[in-house]
Design a protein around this motif. Sequence first.
Motif, PDB file in Angstrom:
ATOM      1  N   VAL A  92       0.825  -1.211   0.000  1.00  0.00           N
ATOM      2  CA  VAL A  92       0.000   0.000   0.000  1.00  0.00           C
ATOM      3  C   VAL A  92       0.857   1.259   0.000  1.00  0.00           C
ATOM      4  O   VAL A  92       1.983   1.272   0.508  1.00  0.00           O
ATOM      5  N   ALA A  93       0.286   2.312  -0.588  1.00  0.00           N
ATOM      6  CA  ALA A  93       0.786   3.667  -0.414  1.00  0.00           C
ATOM      7  C   ALA A  93      -0.134   4.354   0.588  1.00  0.00           C
ATOM      8  O   ALA A  93      -1.255   3.902   0.830  1.00  0.00           O
ATOM      9  N   ILE A  94       0.335   5.457   1.149  1.00  0.00           N
ATOM     10  CA  ILE A  94      -0.420   6.146   2.189  1.00  0.00           C
ATOM     11  C   ILE A  94      -0.828   7.530   1.714  1.00  0.00           C
ATOM     12  O   ILE A  94       0.003   8.305   1.226  1.00  0.00           O
ATOM     13  N   HIS A  95      -2.123   7.832   1.839  1.00  0.00           N
ATOM     14  CA  HIS A  95      -2.608   9.202   1.652  1.00  0.00           C
ATOM     15  C   HIS A  95      -2.616   9.838   3.036  1.00  0.00           C
ATOM     16  O   HIS A  95      -3.439   9.481   3.887  1.00  0.00           O
ATOM     17  N   PRO A  96      -1.722  10.792   3.297  1.00  0.00           N
ATOM     18  CA  PRO A  96      -1.500  11.221   4.685  1.00  0.00           C
ATOM     19  C   PRO A  96      -2.468  12.251   5.239  1.00  0.00           C
ATOM     20  O   PRO A  96      -2.330  12.670   6.379  1.00  0.00           O
ATOM     21  N   ALA A  97      -3.473  12.669   4.456  1.00  0.00           N
ATOM     22  CA  ALA A  97      -4.359  13.746   4.895  1.00  0.00           C
ATOM     23  C   ALA A  97      -5.631  13.234   5.538  1.00  0.00           C
ATOM     24  O   ALA A  97      -6.169  12.199   5.148  1.00  0.00           O
ATOM     25  N   THR A  98      -6.120  13.998   6.510  1.00  0.00           N
ATOM     26  CA  THR A  98      -7.433  13.784   7.106  1.00  0.00           C
ATOM     27  C   THR A  98      -8.161  15.118   7.089  1.00  0.00           C
ATOM     28  O   THR A  98      -7.931  15.972   7.963  1.00  0.00           O
ATOM     29  N   PRO A  99      -9.010  15.368   6.080  1.00  0.00           N
ATOM     30  CA  PRO A  99      -9.743  16.637   6.024  1.00  0.00           C
ATOM     31  C   PRO A  99     -10.636  16.787   7.254  1.00  0.00           C
ATOM     32  O   PRO A  99     -11.096  15.797   7.843  1.00  0.00           O
ATOM     33  N   GLY A 100     -10.887  18.041   7.630  1.00  0.00           N
ATOM     34  CA  GLY A 100     -11.734  18.261   8.791  1.00  0.00           C
ATOM     35  C   GLY A 100     -12.086  19.722   8.964  1.00  0.00           C
ATOM     36  O   GLY A 100     -11.379  20.613   8.488  1.00  0.00           O
ATOM     37  N   GLY A 101     -13.181  19.974   9.634  1.00  0.00           N
ATOM     38  CA  GLY A 101     -13.624  21.332   9.912  1.00  0.00           C
ATOM     39  C   GLY A 101     -14.488  21.895   8.798  1.00  0.00           C
ATOM     40  O   GLY A 101     -14.351  21.529   7.637  1.00  0.00           O
ATOM     41  N   THR A 102     -15.358  22.813   9.153  1.00  0.00           N
ATOM     42  CA  THR A 102     -16.244  23.444   8.171  1.00  0.00           C
ATOM     43  C   THR A 102     -16.144  24.961   8.170  1.00  0.00           C
ATOM     44  O   THR A 102     -16.690  25.614   7.281  1.00  0.00           O
ATOM     45  N   ALA A 103     -15.502  25.537   9.153  1.00  0.00           N
ATOM     46  CA  ALA A 103     -15.369  26.983   9.229  1.00  0.00           C
ATOM     47  C   ALA A 103     -13.912  27.340   9.534  1.00  0.00           C
ATOM     48  O   ALA A 103     -13.301  26.736  10.415  1.00  0.00           O
ATOM     49  N   PRO A 104     -13.328  28.299   8.809  1.00  0.00           N
ATOM     50  CA  PRO A 104     -13.962  29.044   7.716  1.00  0.00           C
ATOM     51  C   PRO A 104     -14.300  28.139   6.537  1.00  0.00           C
ATOM     52  O   PRO A 104     -13.729  27.060   6.387  1.00  0.00           O
ATOM     53  N   ARG A 105     -15.232  28.610   5.709  1.00  0.00           N
ATOM     54  CA  ARG A 105     -15.745  27.776   4.632  1.00  0.00           C
ATOM     55  C   ARG A 105     -14.696  27.539   3.547  1.00  0.00           C
ATOM     56  O   ARG A 105     -13.744  28.313   3.413  1.00  0.00           O
ATOM     57  N   PHE A 106     -14.904  26.485   2.774  1.00  0.00           N
ATOM     58  CA  PHE A 106     -13.993  26.133   1.688  1.00  0.00           C
ATOM     59  C   PHE A 106     -14.798  25.358   0.649  1.00  0.00           C
ATOM     60  O   PHE A 106     -15.881  24.828   0.959  1.00  0.00           O
ATOM     61  N   CYS A 116      -9.374  22.432   9.288  1.00  0.00           N
ATOM     62  CA  CYS A 116      -8.784  21.605  10.348  1.00  0.00           C
ATOM     63  C   CYS A 116      -8.180  20.331   9.792  1.00  0.00           C
ATOM     64  O   CYS A 116      -8.080  19.314  10.495  1.00  0.00           O
ATOM     65  N   CYS A 117      -7.772  20.361   8.523  1.00  0.00           N
ATOM     66  CA  CYS A 117      -7.147  19.194   7.907  1.00  0.00           C
ATOM     67  C   CYS A 117      -5.849  18.859   8.641  1.00  0.00           C
ATOM     68  O   CYS A 117      -5.048  19.743   8.950  1.00  0.00           O
ATOM     69  N   THR A 118      -5.684  17.589   8.951  1.00  0.00           N
ATOM     70  CA  THR A 118      -4.421  17.150   9.546  1.00  0.00           C
ATOM     71  C   THR A 118      -3.643  16.336   8.525  1.00  0.00           C
ATOM     72  O   THR A 118      -4.204  15.807   7.564  1.00  0.00           O
ATOM     73  N   TYR A 119      -2.350  16.240   8.748  1.00  0.00           N
ATOM     74  CA  TYR A 119      -1.447  15.577   7.818  1.00  0.00           C
ATOM     75  C   TYR A 119      -0.399  14.841   8.623  1.00  0.00           C
ATOM     76  O   TYR A 119       0.128  15.387   9.604  1.00  0.00           O
ATOM     77  N   LEU A 120      -0.092  13.635   8.241  1.00  0.00           N
ATOM     78  CA  LEU A 120       0.916  12.882   8.985  1.00  0.00           C
ATOM     79  C   LEU A 120       2.212  13.677   9.072  1.00  0.00           C
ATOM     80  O   LEU A 120       2.693  14.229   8.077  1.00  0.00           O
ATOM     81  N   GLY A 121       2.784  13.730  10.256  1.00  0.00           N
ATOM     82  CA  GLY A 121       4.047  14.427  10.439  1.00  0.00           C
ATOM     83  C   GLY A 121       3.940  15.924  10.255  1.00  0.00           C
ATOM     84  O   GLY A 121       4.845  16.553   9.703  1.00  0.00           O
TER      85      GLY A 121
END
Length: 347
Positions: A92-106, A116-121
């Motif tokens: 497997v390859a790894i997609h390191p992002a976890t999108p999150g949050g709604t404000a401010p809008r996007f 509030c997107c998090t990213y490994l490391g």
Amino acid sequence: MSFVLPETTLGVMAHAAGDLRVEHVALTAPTAEQAVIEIAYGGVCGSDLHYWTHGAAGESILKAPMLLGHEVVGTVVTAAADGTGPAVGTSVAIHPATPGGTAPRFPSDRPNLSPCCTYLGSAAQYPHTEGAFVKYAVLPTRMLRELPEGLDLRTASVAEPASVAWHAVSRAGDVRGKKALVVGCGPIGALVVAVLKRAGAQSITAVDMHDVPLQIASTLGADRVLKATDAEAVAASDADVVIECTGNHRGLESAIRGATRGGRVVMLGLLPSGPQPVHISLAITRELELVGSFRFNDEIDEVLLALADGSLAVDAVLTHEYPVEEALEAFAVAKDASVSGKVLLRF
């Protein structure tokens, strides 16, 4: 015999600016939706280097010791208990992002911009999001991407940075038949050259300070290479599309000057926080389009297919490989752009 997760595993930790350590880190048992991945390779990214050398990567400031690494690939050794994700033995390859949050809008179709997107490391949030420069990584199955048949782990190790490059080229629009200029040919810039070549750019000019990156760019598809010090030649590039990859205000200056009137400049290199001394007036009078490019979304799926079928050639960017025990030397080599492309850690 089933795999037994050890209590600790060897990892690469950034403690503060100038303080990088290879040490044992604690492992926690996977939850139902997590799998255990035996990491094979991890690519040293510019952000990893920034956390080591500056204690920050752009606006993300290191506030506590953090496990580095997000460009990782490996093999599933424990599948998720809830039945999701790939089976044991799957590469497997790894997609390191976890999108999150709604404000401010996007924009809803651009989760890479979620607040509030998090990213490994990454130290963008606090507590920081631990990375995956470890022998064994416990990760949610939503991050896992099964490698297509025929794609080996070493080649797949560039899937994450190639996805960043792929996203940047998509931000440039349709590049078929267009003149392209790439400013900065470190690993990301070199991969941008490869993606532009695959996408059908008419001609690609690559710019860098050093010979080795320019040689790599040429191998990956650049039709012409220029030294960054040749400002007159760079400015005369007259490029329809420019992708700036240095993260330096001088590089952005070169990108603006090298764009044709009415052209588009994609700003991929992450500049330091604060005002930048750039001649924006030229962008106004030439009606340039300046667009940002940040990480990626689902492009990794297309990248993996392109790597597997050989239409995206990346071998030349992989220049060095070190066992994780020699991570400090690996980081030092990766920092020296005059001698290296992408540096891999082998776990």
